[in-house]
Design an enzyme around this catalytic site. Structure first.
Site, PDB file in Angstrom:
ATOM      1  CE  LYS A 167     -15.232   9.300  -8.892  1.00  0.00           C
ATOM      2  NZ  LYS A 167     -13.978   9.979  -8.794  1.00  0.00           N
ATOM      3  CB  CYS A 168     -13.012   1.843 -10.785  1.00  0.00           C
ATOM      4  SG  CYS A 168     -12.509   0.139 -11.011  1.00  0.00           S
ATOM      5  N   PRO A 169     -15.863   0.429 -11.810  1.00  0.00           N
ATOM      6  CG  PRO A 169     -16.968  -1.651 -12.138  1.00  0.00           C
ATOM      7  CD  PRO A 169     -16.984  -0.384 -11.282  1.00  0.00           C
ATOM      8  CG  ASP A 172     -11.561   6.206 -11.285  1.00  0.00           C
ATOM      9  OD1 ASP A 172     -10.858   6.621 -10.347  1.00  0.00           O
ATOM     10  OD2 ASP A 172     -12.239   5.166 -11.210  1.00  0.00           O
TER      11      ASP A 172
END
Length: 65
Positions: free
Chosen positions: A25-27, A52
């Site tokens: 997932k981000c980042p 993502d």
């Protein structure tokens, strides 16, 4: 080697690096891609594989900076 009939040239003379960020997932995908770009030799091709959905927005934004 390139295929003259291909709409996009095949990677031949450039180093290819693959950043596999599937499931992250981000980042994290953005940071992994950024680090690969920083360490890549000139004219290298860096391919990011990510799942993502926000990566589609975040990578172009990172590139503008």
């Amino acid at each position: 080697m390139t295929d003259p009939k291909s709409p996009t040239p095949l990677v031949a003379d450039h180093a290819l690096q693959v950043v596999d960020a599937r499931g992250l997932k981000c980042p994290e995908p953005v940071m992994m891609f950024r680090n690969s770009l920083r360490n890549a030799p000139d004219h290298a091709v860096v391919r990011l594989i990510a799942t993502d959905p926000s990566t589609l927005r975040d990578i172009p934004t990172m590139c503008r900076f």
